[in-house]
Each structure stands twice: as C-alpha cells, then as structure tokens.
Design a protein around this motif. Structure first.
Motif, PDB file in Angstrom:
ATOM      1  N   GLN A 202      18.048  17.632  22.249  1.00 50.12           N
ATOM      2  CA  GLN A 202      19.450  17.213  22.221  1.00 50.12           C
ATOM      3  C   GLN A 202      19.871  16.710  20.836  1.00 50.12           C
ATOM      4  OE1 GLN A 202      21.638  17.726  24.590  1.00 50.12           O
ATOM      5  NE2 GLN A 202      20.051  18.634  25.895  1.00 50.12           N
ATOM      6  N   GLY A 203      19.020  16.942  19.836  1.00 43.23           N
ATOM      7  CA  GLY A 203      19.361  16.516  18.482  1.00 43.23           C
ATOM      8  C   GLY A 203      20.596  17.220  17.961  1.00 43.23           C
ATOM      9  N   ARG A 204      21.320  16.555  17.090  1.00 37.63           N
ATOM     10  CA  ARG A 204      22.572  17.096  16.540  1.00 37.63           C
ATOM     11  C   ARG A 204      22.418  17.473  15.069  1.00 37.63           C
ATOM     12  NH1 ARG A 204      24.621  13.806  20.648  1.00 37.63           N
ATOM     13  NH2 ARG A 204      26.339  14.812  21.775  1.00 37.63           N
ATOM     14  N   VAL A 205      23.243  18.441  14.668  1.00 38.79           N
ATOM     15  CA  VAL A 205      23.225  18.984  13.309  1.00 38.79           C
ATOM     16  C   VAL A 205      24.665  19.069  12.799  1.00 38.79           C
ATOM     17  CG1 VAL A 205      22.672  21.013  11.900  1.00 38.79           C
ATOM     18  CG2 VAL A 205      21.157  20.355  13.790  1.00 38.79           C
ATOM     19  N   GLY A 206      24.871  18.731  11.531  1.00 37.87           N
ATOM     20  CA  GLY A 206      26.195  18.850  10.918  1.00 37.87           C
ATOM     21  C   GLY A 206      26.384  20.231  10.314  1.00 37.87           C
ATOM     22  N   PHE A 207      26.401  21.253  11.142  1.00 38.59           N
ATOM     23  CA  PHE A 207      26.486  22.646  10.667  1.00 38.59           C
ATOM     24  C   PHE A 207      27.607  22.804   9.631  1.00 38.59           C
ATOM     25  CE2 PHE A 207      24.621  22.919  14.910  1.00 38.59           C
ATOM     26  CZ  PHE A 207      23.506  23.689  14.655  1.00 38.59           C
ATOM     27  N   VAL A 208      27.305  23.576   8.574  1.00 36.87           N
ATOM     28  CA  VAL A 208      28.246  23.740   7.465  1.00 36.87           C
ATOM     29  C   VAL A 208      28.484  25.221   7.198  1.00 36.87           C
ATOM     30  CG1 VAL A 208      26.393  23.598   5.724  1.00 36.87           C
ATOM     31  CG2 VAL A 208      28.748  23.022   5.084  1.00 36.87           C
ATOM     32  N   ASP A 209      29.718  25.556   6.855  1.00 31.81           N
ATOM     33  CA  ASP A 209      30.115  26.926   6.544  1.00 31.81           C
ATOM     34  C   ASP A 209      29.653  27.273   5.132  1.00 31.81           C
ATOM     35  OD1 ASP A 209      31.499  29.341   6.071  1.00 31.81           O
ATOM     36  OD2 ASP A 209      33.255  28.679   7.186  1.00 31.81           O
ATOM     37  N   ALA A 210      29.054  28.436   4.960  1.00 28.87           N
ATOM     38  CA  ALA A 210      28.611  28.881   3.628  1.00 28.87           C
ATOM     39  C   ALA A 210      29.776  28.952   2.647  1.00 28.87           C
ATOM     40  CB  ALA A 210      27.921  30.230   3.723  1.00 28.87           C
ATOM     41  N   ALA A 211      30.976  29.183   3.143  1.00 27.47           N
ATOM     42  CA  ALA A 211      32.144  29.195   2.251  1.00 27.47           C
ATOM     43  C   ALA A 211      32.349  27.829   1.605  1.00 27.47           C
ATOM     44  CB  ALA A 211      33.397  29.613   3.029  1.00 27.47           C
ATOM     45  N   ASP A 212      32.070  26.763   2.345  1.00 29.20           N
ATOM     46  CA  ASP A 212      32.199  25.424   1.790  1.00 29.20           C
ATOM     47  C   ASP A 212      31.069  25.112   0.821  1.00 29.20           C
ATOM     48  OD1 ASP A 212      34.562  24.802   3.200  1.00 29.20           O
ATOM     49  OD2 ASP A 212      33.416  24.280   4.986  1.00 29.20           O
ATOM     50  N   ILE A 213      29.864  25.587   1.124  1.00 25.24           N
ATOM     51  CA  ILE A 213      28.755  25.411   0.183  1.00 25.24           C
ATOM     52  C   ILE A 213      29.091  26.097  -1.141  1.00 25.24           C
ATOM     53  CG2 ILE A 213      26.313  25.859  -0.245  1.00 25.24           C
ATOM     54  CD1 ILE A 213      26.001  26.021   2.856  1.00 25.24           C
ATOM     55  N   ALA A 214      29.602  27.324  -1.054  1.00 22.39           N
ATOM     56  CA  ALA A 214      29.928  28.079  -2.264  1.00 22.39           C
ATOM     57  C   ALA A 214      31.035  27.403  -3.053  1.00 22.39           C
ATOM     58  CB  ALA A 214      30.332  29.497  -1.896  1.00 22.39           C
ATOM     59  N   ALA A 215      32.014  26.841  -2.363  1.00 25.05           N
ATOM     60  CA  ALA A 215      33.107  26.150  -3.064  1.00 25.05           C
ATOM     61  C   ALA A 215      32.566  24.963  -3.856  1.00 25.05           C
ATOM     62  CB  ALA A 215      34.160  25.700  -2.061  1.00 25.05           C
ATOM     63  N   VAL A 216      31.619  24.225  -3.269  1.00 22.09           N
ATOM     64  CA  VAL A 216      30.998  23.126  -3.998  1.00 22.09           C
ATOM     65  C   VAL A 216      30.206  23.658  -5.186  1.00 22.09           C
ATOM     66  CG1 VAL A 216      29.282  21.277  -3.858  1.00 22.09           C
ATOM     67  CG2 VAL A 216      30.905  21.608  -1.982  1.00 22.09           C
ATOM     68  N   ALA A 217      29.461  24.747  -4.984  1.00 20.92           N
ATOM     69  CA  ALA A 217      28.658  25.319  -6.060  1.00 20.92           C
ATOM     70  C   ALA A 217      29.522  25.762  -7.232  1.00 20.92           C
ATOM     71  CB  ALA A 217      27.839  26.494  -5.534  1.00 20.92           C
TER      72      ALA A 217
ATOM     73  N   ARG B  19      32.417  24.588  -8.147  1.00 24.21           N
ATOM     74  CA  ARG B  19      32.855  23.401  -8.880  1.00 24.21           C
ATOM     75  C   ARG B  19      31.706  22.807  -9.693  1.00 24.21           C
ATOM     76  NH1 ARG B  19      37.720  20.889  -7.401  1.00 24.21           N
ATOM     77  NH2 ARG B  19      37.180  19.528  -9.159  1.00 24.21           N
ATOM     78  N   ALA B  20      30.516  22.760  -9.110  1.00 25.30           N
ATOM     79  CA  ALA B  20      29.369  22.202  -9.823  1.00 25.30           C
ATOM     80  C   ALA B  20      29.013  23.018 -11.065  1.00 25.30           C
ATOM     81  CB  ALA B  20      28.165  22.119  -8.887  1.00 25.30           C
ATOM     82  N   LEU B  21      29.272  24.323 -11.008  1.00 25.04           N
ATOM     83  CA  LEU B  21      28.985  25.195 -12.143  1.00 25.04           C
ATOM     84  C   LEU B  21      30.067  25.169 -13.211  1.00 25.04           C
ATOM     85  CD1 LEU B  21      27.625  28.204 -10.090  1.00 25.04           C
ATOM     86  CD2 LEU B  21      26.310  26.981 -11.846  1.00 25.04           C
ATOM     87  N   THR B  22      31.307  24.910 -12.829  1.00 24.36           N
ATOM     88  CA  THR B  22      32.423  25.098 -13.757  1.00 24.36           C
ATOM     89  C   THR B  22      33.123  23.818 -14.198  1.00 24.36           C
ATOM     90  OG1 THR B  22      33.992  25.432 -11.928  1.00 24.36           O
ATOM     91  CG2 THR B  22      32.905  27.389 -12.822  1.00 24.36           C
ATOM     92  N   ASP B  23      33.005  22.728 -13.448  1.00 23.15           N
ATOM     93  CA  ASP B  23      33.657  21.491 -13.872  1.00 23.15           C
ATOM     94  C   ASP B  23      33.116  21.054 -15.229  1.00 23.15           C
ATOM     95  OD1 ASP B  23      35.167  21.440 -11.601  1.00 23.15           O
ATOM     96  OD2 ASP B  23      34.175  19.686 -10.702  1.00 23.15           O
ATOM     97  N   GLU B  24      33.979  20.433 -16.017  1.00 23.72           N
ATOM     98  CA  GLU B  24      33.562  20.027 -17.359  1.00 23.72           C
ATOM     99  C   GLU B  24      32.349  19.099 -17.310  1.00 23.72           C
ATOM    100  OE1 GLU B  24      35.399  18.082 -21.458  1.00 23.72           O
ATOM    101  OE2 GLU B  24      36.709  18.578 -19.770  1.00 23.72           O
TER     102      GLU B  24
END
Length: 282
Positions: A160-175, A177-182
């Motif tokens: 019955q454990g829970r997981v905060g499932f995440v959309d790969a589209a959101d992972i990519a959006a973070v990536a 920003r992490a690659l391009t932000d100053e």
C-alpha cells in the motif's frame, strides 16, 4: 545568456532525452543528439554514442559545452564507464552537466548514486535530477504497460506504499532549465508529481480513464525479483525489487515543489497523463 557550445543529450531517443532535445531545440540551442545508432532527431545533430565503446566518445563531445546524462540502461555499476567519460568531457572543456538519477538513490548510494557523489567535484556547474517513478511506466512498451494490456494487471511488491509519480515532460522541463539558465542549480532536487498514489489508486485511475479494468496484483519481494530476473541480470533485478520493498515501507510517500520552483509551472497529474496518453481514440 545563451549556453556556449552545443549541448550533448545522451539518450536523445529515450523517454526524457527526446523531450530534453526537443526543448533545447525549441529555444534555439545547438543540440547533439547521442544514441547508439545515431538516430535522427528533429532540430538536432545526430551522433553515435555508446557508453561501452569509448571510441565513440570523442566525436560525441566535439564542440560540446554542456551535457545531459542518462546512465547506461540496466547497468548495476554505471560509474565504471560514466566517470571516465566525464573526466574526458571536463578535460575537453565541458562546463556543466545535468545527470538523471532517481529519488530512490541518494548521493553515494548504489549504481548512479556513485556518479552523483562525484559530479560536483568534476564540474563547477551541475545538477542531479532525482525524479520519482515515471508516469510513462504505464504507457508504451514498458513491463507495466504490457501487463496492463495483456492481463489487465499491474504487478508490484509495493503493498500500500505511495509514490509521487512524475511526468517525463516535467522532468525534461526541469532539465532544460538546468542546462540553459545562466546560473546552474548546483543541487539535486527530488522531482514528483502533485500527488502520492498507491498502485491500487493508480489502477483505479487507469480503469476510469481507459474504460478497461486494471487491477494491482500484490507480489512478494522474491516473486518480483524473480519476475524481473527473467528479463535482466539478477543483480539489477534484485535492486529493482528492493526499490519496491522500500516503497512499501514508505520511502517514496512524498511530494515536492521542485517542478514548480524550477520551471514556474505546476507538475501534471497522473489522471491528466492518462487522459493524454492512454484514453482510447473515439
């Protein structure tokens, strides 16, 4: 400020890599899309790359200033090949690296956790993305997706454990920003969706959206390990089954604000993902 040099996206045909490559190209960032067969990727320069063939590394790194790193699939010891590659990348002028890891693996932990621990010492600009389990695990040709289609079932040892499932589209959006932000994040954020769900709750959502019954079948650790071991090496199968056991013990029962904080937008829900990716065509 635009990044200097091209960005090498390793795993550019994969679940997150394809989305990262597309996001960078949409910003006008030169992208070198790395894959074992140099598969063409729209808006990018395709290059052949194989973690296990160091003869492919030099050409892939030519003119590159930043890296998006997807570890070798199924390897219990990715550091053995990744760290030599990263040292060569640093010597060749790469300044920033963004590593895809997992919420289940801390710095210094097993597998990619060893790379995580070394990354800040190799690059002055870095990020380690630690997403929870992907929503995409329920779509395409993944083991869960196959068992849902073939048997109407999801099999886990997560109880019955829970997981905060995440959309790969959101992972990519973070990536992106992490690659391009100053300023690089120089951090290791845990990335989740907005809800922590049990697999029973996942099955109920998929049933409602698709109109096909989906059940969660509860396995023991040993049953899941042996099921995985029929497809992948036993050491890796054991590690994956142990992750499910950790879920059952509450290790992934959490959500974070990292997606919103790093992208400015709310993460997508599992229901929205299912309606987009799994709803039958009318």
């Amino acid at each position: 400020m635009r990044p200097t040099g091209a960005t090498l996206v390793i795993g550019a045909t994969g679940t997150t890599g394809s989305r990262v490559a597309a996001g960078l190209a949409a910003r006008g960032i030169p992208v070198r899309a790395a894959s074992r067969k140099a598969t063409p990727v729209e808006g990018a320069q395709a290059v052949r790359f194989d973690w296990n063939e160091d003869a492919t590394w030099g050409d892939a790194l030519a003119g590159v200033g930043r890296l998006y790193l997807v570890p070798p699939i199924g390897s219990p010891d990715p550091a053995a090949v990744m760290l030599p590659f990263l040292r060569r990348a640093r010597e060749g002028g790469v300044r920033r690296a963004v590593l895809l890891s997992s919420s289940a693996i801390p710095a210094g932990g097993p597998a990619v956790g060893q790379v995580h621990a070394e990354l800040p010492g190799l690059f002055g600009e870095w990020a380690v993305l630690r997403p929870s389990w992907f929503m995409q695990n329920f779509a395409g040709h993944t083991p869960h997706a196959r068992s849902i289609r073939d048997e109407g079932a999801i099999r886990t040892a997560s109880g019955q454990g829970r997981v905060g499932f995440v959309d790969a589209a959101d992972i990519a959006a973070v990536a992106v920003r992490a690659l391009t932000d100053e300023k690089a994040p120089n951090a290791d954020p845990v990335l989740t969706g907005p809800q922590a769900l049990s697999y029973d709750e996942v099955a109920a959502i998929l049933t409602e959206v698709t109109g096909r019954p989906v059940a969660h079948r509860h396995l023991t650790f040993e049953e899941l390990r042996d099921r995985w071991a029929a497809e992948i090496p036993l050491e890796f199968a054991t590690m994956l089954a142990a992750m499910d056991r950790a879920i059952a013990e509450g290790a992934e029962d959490r959500t974070s604000d990292s997606v919103r904080r790093l992208t400015g937008r709310d993460p997508g829900t599992l229901r929205a993902f299912a309606e987009r990716e799994l709803r039958p065509s009318s």
